[in-house]
Design a protein around this motif. Structure first.
Motif, PDB file in Angstrom:
ATOM      1  N   PRO A 156      31.489  29.787  39.350  1.00  0.00           N
ATOM      2  CA  PRO A 156      31.928  29.778  37.908  1.00  0.00           C
ATOM      3  C   PRO A 156      33.412  29.236  38.026  1.00  0.00           C
ATOM      4  N   GLU A 157      34.092  28.730  36.990  1.00  0.00           N
ATOM      5  CA  GLU A 157      35.342  28.157  36.857  1.00  0.00           C
ATOM      6  C   GLU A 157      36.311  29.483  36.472  1.00  0.00           C
ATOM      7  N   PRO A 158      37.330  29.439  36.980  1.00  0.00           N
ATOM      8  CA  PRO A 158      38.302  30.551  36.759  1.00  0.00           C
ATOM      9  C   PRO A 158      38.375  31.010  35.310  1.00  0.00           C
ATOM     10  N   GLY A 159      38.326  29.971  34.319  1.00  0.00           N
ATOM     11  CA  GLY A 159      38.223  30.646  32.908  1.00  0.00           C
ATOM     12  C   GLY A 159      37.088  31.189  32.439  1.00  0.00           C
ATOM     13  N   GLU A 160      35.952  31.070  33.230  1.00  0.00           N
ATOM     14  CA  GLU A 160      34.715  31.892  32.780  1.00  0.00           C
ATOM     15  C   GLU A 160      34.754  33.159  32.985  1.00  0.00           C
ATOM     16  N   PHE A 161      35.550  33.974  33.708  1.00  0.00           N
ATOM     17  CA  PHE A 161      35.420  35.419  34.226  1.00  0.00           C
ATOM     18  C   PHE A 161      36.043  36.032  32.913  1.00  0.00           C
ATOM     19  N   SER A 162      35.463  36.030  31.867  1.00  0.00           N
ATOM     20  CA  SER A 162      36.017  36.653  30.642  1.00  0.00           C
ATOM     21  C   SER A 162      35.125  37.832  30.134  1.00  0.00           C
ATOM     22  N   SER A 163      34.050  37.989  30.757  1.00  0.00           N
ATOM     23  CA  SER A 163      33.285  39.228  30.273  1.00  0.00           C
ATOM     24  C   SER A 163      33.573  40.443  31.361  1.00  0.00           C
ATOM     25  N   ARG A 164      33.264  41.614  30.383  1.00  0.00           N
ATOM     26  CA  ARG A 164      33.524  42.687  31.444  1.00  0.00           C
ATOM     27  C   ARG A 164      32.371  43.636  31.610  1.00  0.00           C
ATOM     28  N   VAL A 165      31.954  44.118  32.910  1.00  0.00           N
ATOM     29  CA  VAL A 165      30.730  44.802  33.409  1.00  0.00           C
ATOM     30  C   VAL A 165      31.211  46.295  33.706  1.00  0.00           C
ATOM     31  N   SER A 166      30.364  47.179  33.105  1.00  0.00           N
ATOM     32  CA  SER A 166      30.676  48.495  33.540  1.00  0.00           C
ATOM     33  C   SER A 166      30.005  48.709  35.000  1.00  0.00           C
ATOM     34  N   THR A 167      30.454  49.409  36.015  1.00  0.00           N
ATOM     35  CA  THR A 167      29.717  49.791  37.320  1.00  0.00           C
ATOM     36  C   THR A 167      30.060  51.254  37.461  1.00  0.00           C
ATOM     37  N   ALA A 168      29.573  51.754  38.563  1.00  0.00           N
ATOM     38  CA  ALA A 168      29.799  52.991  38.779  1.00  0.00           C
ATOM     39  C   ALA A 168      31.114  53.369  39.258  1.00  0.00           C
ATOM     40  N   ASN A 169      31.848  52.204  39.754  1.00  0.00           N
ATOM     41  CA  ASN A 169      33.212  52.546  40.026  1.00  0.00           C
ATOM     42  C   ASN A 169      34.303  52.076  39.090  1.00  0.00           C
ATOM     43  N   GLY A 170      33.840  51.669  37.860  1.00  0.00           N
ATOM     44  CA  GLY A 170      34.523  51.324  36.973  1.00  0.00           C
ATOM     45  C   GLY A 170      34.208  49.825  36.268  1.00  0.00           C
ATOM     46  N   THR A 171      35.221  49.089  35.779  1.00  0.00           N
ATOM     47  CA  THR A 171      35.131  48.034  35.044  1.00  0.00           C
ATOM     48  C   THR A 171      35.623  46.667  35.808  1.00  0.00           C
ATOM     49  N   ALA A 172      34.762  45.560  35.728  1.00  0.00           N
ATOM     50  CA  ALA A 172      35.210  44.574  36.543  1.00  0.00           C
ATOM     51  C   ALA A 172      35.005  43.179  35.632  1.00  0.00           C
ATOM     52  N   PHE A 173      35.872  42.325  35.622  1.00  0.00           N
ATOM     53  CA  PHE A 173      35.690  41.003  34.984  1.00  0.00           C
ATOM     54  C   PHE A 173      34.753  40.132  35.713  1.00  0.00           C
ATOM     55  N   THR A 174      33.838  39.508  34.767  1.00  0.00           N
ATOM     56  CA  THR A 174      32.718  38.780  35.218  1.00  0.00           C
ATOM     57  C   THR A 174      32.566  37.589  34.652  1.00  0.00           C
ATOM     58  N   ALA A 175      31.619  36.539  35.314  1.00  0.00           N
ATOM     59  CA  ALA A 175      31.246  35.359  34.653  1.00  0.00           C
ATOM     60  C   ALA A 175      29.681  35.419  34.449  1.00  0.00           C
ATOM     61  N   MET A 195      25.745  38.414  36.470  1.00  0.00           N
ATOM     62  CA  MET A 195      27.192  38.201  36.562  1.00  0.00           C
ATOM     63  C   MET A 195      27.820  37.993  37.896  1.00  0.00           C
ATOM     64  N   VAL A 196      28.631  37.067  37.776  1.00  0.00           N
ATOM     65  CA  VAL A 196      29.585  37.014  39.085  1.00  0.00           C
ATOM     66  C   VAL A 196      30.870  37.543  38.987  1.00  0.00           C
ATOM     67  N   ALA A 197      31.166  38.475  39.914  1.00  0.00           N
ATOM     68  CA  ALA A 197      32.504  39.272  39.599  1.00  0.00           C
ATOM     69  C   ALA A 197      33.533  38.347  40.121  1.00  0.00           C
ATOM     70  N   LYS A 198      34.615  38.452  39.499  1.00  0.00           N
ATOM     71  CA  LYS A 198      35.795  37.907  39.703  1.00  0.00           C
ATOM     72  C   LYS A 198      35.965  38.090  41.339  1.00  0.00           C
ATOM     73  N   PRO A 199      36.792  36.972  41.962  1.00  0.00           N
ATOM     74  CA  PRO A 199      36.935  37.125  43.564  1.00  0.00           C
ATOM     75  C   PRO A 199      37.796  38.326  43.785  1.00  0.00           C
ATOM     76  N   GLY A 200      37.638  39.256  44.757  1.00  0.00           N
ATOM     77  CA  GLY A 200      37.976  40.277  45.096  1.00  0.00           C
ATOM     78  C   GLY A 200      37.781  41.648  44.337  1.00  0.00           C
ATOM     79  N   ALA A 201      36.995  41.535  43.229  1.00  0.00           N
ATOM     80  CA  ALA A 201      36.870  42.642  42.396  1.00  0.00           C
ATOM     81  C   ALA A 201      35.835  43.641  43.128  1.00  0.00           C
ATOM     82  N   LEU A 202      34.867  43.034  43.522  1.00  0.00           N
ATOM     83  CA  LEU A 202      33.695  43.888  44.454  1.00  0.00           C
ATOM     84  C   LEU A 202      33.478  43.696  45.738  1.00  0.00           C
ATOM     85  N   SER A 203      33.116  44.811  46.390  1.00  0.00           N
ATOM     86  CA  SER A 203      32.996  44.480  47.969  1.00  0.00           C
ATOM     87  C   SER A 203      31.346  44.058  48.118  1.00  0.00           C
ATOM     88  N   GLY A 204      30.612  44.333  47.184  1.00  0.00           N
ATOM     89  CA  GLY A 204      29.102  44.110  47.425  1.00  0.00           C
ATOM     90  C   GLY A 204      28.400  43.683  46.169  1.00  0.00           C
TER      91      GLY A 204
END
Length: 230
Positions: A156-175, A195-204
């Motif tokens: 995804p392009e950098p500007g596409e990471f505009s959505s948020r997803v809830s996880t067990a560890n909190g919220t992450a910006f995703t595309a 969803m694709v998580a923003k680089p560095g947002a998730l470890s797996g």
């Protein structure tokens, strides 16, 4: 044995001569049928007699070989009779040795064994390529890390990471993306929202609700995660 066979054949021939081949014998068997049995019996007697002669010469070794073949035959019968139970035990053993492996159970269900760290790590195929996921009922969608998505050709392009997803560890910006297919063992779902998580947002990767809610049911039973397909 040879003499007994010859005596039996002689009796059959005597019966055929006495009946003159004109009527059934005892109202049960026709003369030509009895003659056929006599001929077959003669061949069988010769074969058995020859086999017995060879068998008797090395009776110890031949008995041992016969017992081995009987044991192998019995093992094959038992394996066939209990094949479902043996498959279940073998699959359970594989799941214990390799946590995360999808072990197929009755009705196409899939069982995954909990890892030593307490989490369920599920091996799945995304668009035909293997990916590892953490089972996460707190994730609102299937989530791929940026690195794993790139391995699948999804960038995804950098500007596409505009959505948020809830996880067990909190919220992450995703595309948001759409996966062609996601398979765990025989369970396959197509066109899965992910969803694709923003680089560095998730470890797996996370196996979240956009896949889990498509299943008829799933449950955690002790150290087993059981997914039921359609």
């Amino acid at each position: 044995m040879m003499y007994l066979g010859l005596i039996a054949i002689g009796l059959v021939l005597a019966v055929l001569i006495l009946t003159d081949g004109s009527s059934s014998i005892g109202g049960v068997i026709e003369p030509d049928q009895l003659a056929g049995l006599a001929w077959g019996g003669t061949i069988l007697t010769l074969v058995v007699a020859g086999f017995w002669h060879q068998f008797r010469e090395r009776i110890g070794e031949n008995l041992r070989n016969l017992l081995i073949w009987l044991a192998l035959g019995l093992a094959c019968v038992l394996a066939f009779s209990y094949r479902d139970r043996m498959q279940s035990v073998g699959g359970r053993l594989l799941g214990d040795l390799r946590p995360g492996t999808a072990v197929v159970g009755p009705g196409g269900s899939v069982t995954v064994t909990r890892r030593a760290n307490g989490e369920f790590r599920v091996e799945a195929e995304v668009n035909g390529r293997t990916q590892s996921f953490a089972f996460d009922t707190g994730a609102s969608a299937v989530v791929l890390t940026a690195e794993n998505a790139a391995a699948l050709g999804i960038r995804p392009e950098p500007g596409e990471f505009s959505s948020r997803v809830s996880t067990a560890n909190g919220t992450a910006f995703t595309a948001p993306i759409l996966l062609d297919s996601l398979s765990i063992g025989p369970i396959t779902e197509r066109r899965v929202d992910a969803m694709v998580a923003k680089p560095g947002a998730l470890s797996g990767n996370l196996l979240g609700q956009s896949f889990l809610t498509r299943l008829p049911s799933y449950e955690v039973r002790g150290d087993r995660l059981i997914l039921n397909g359609r």
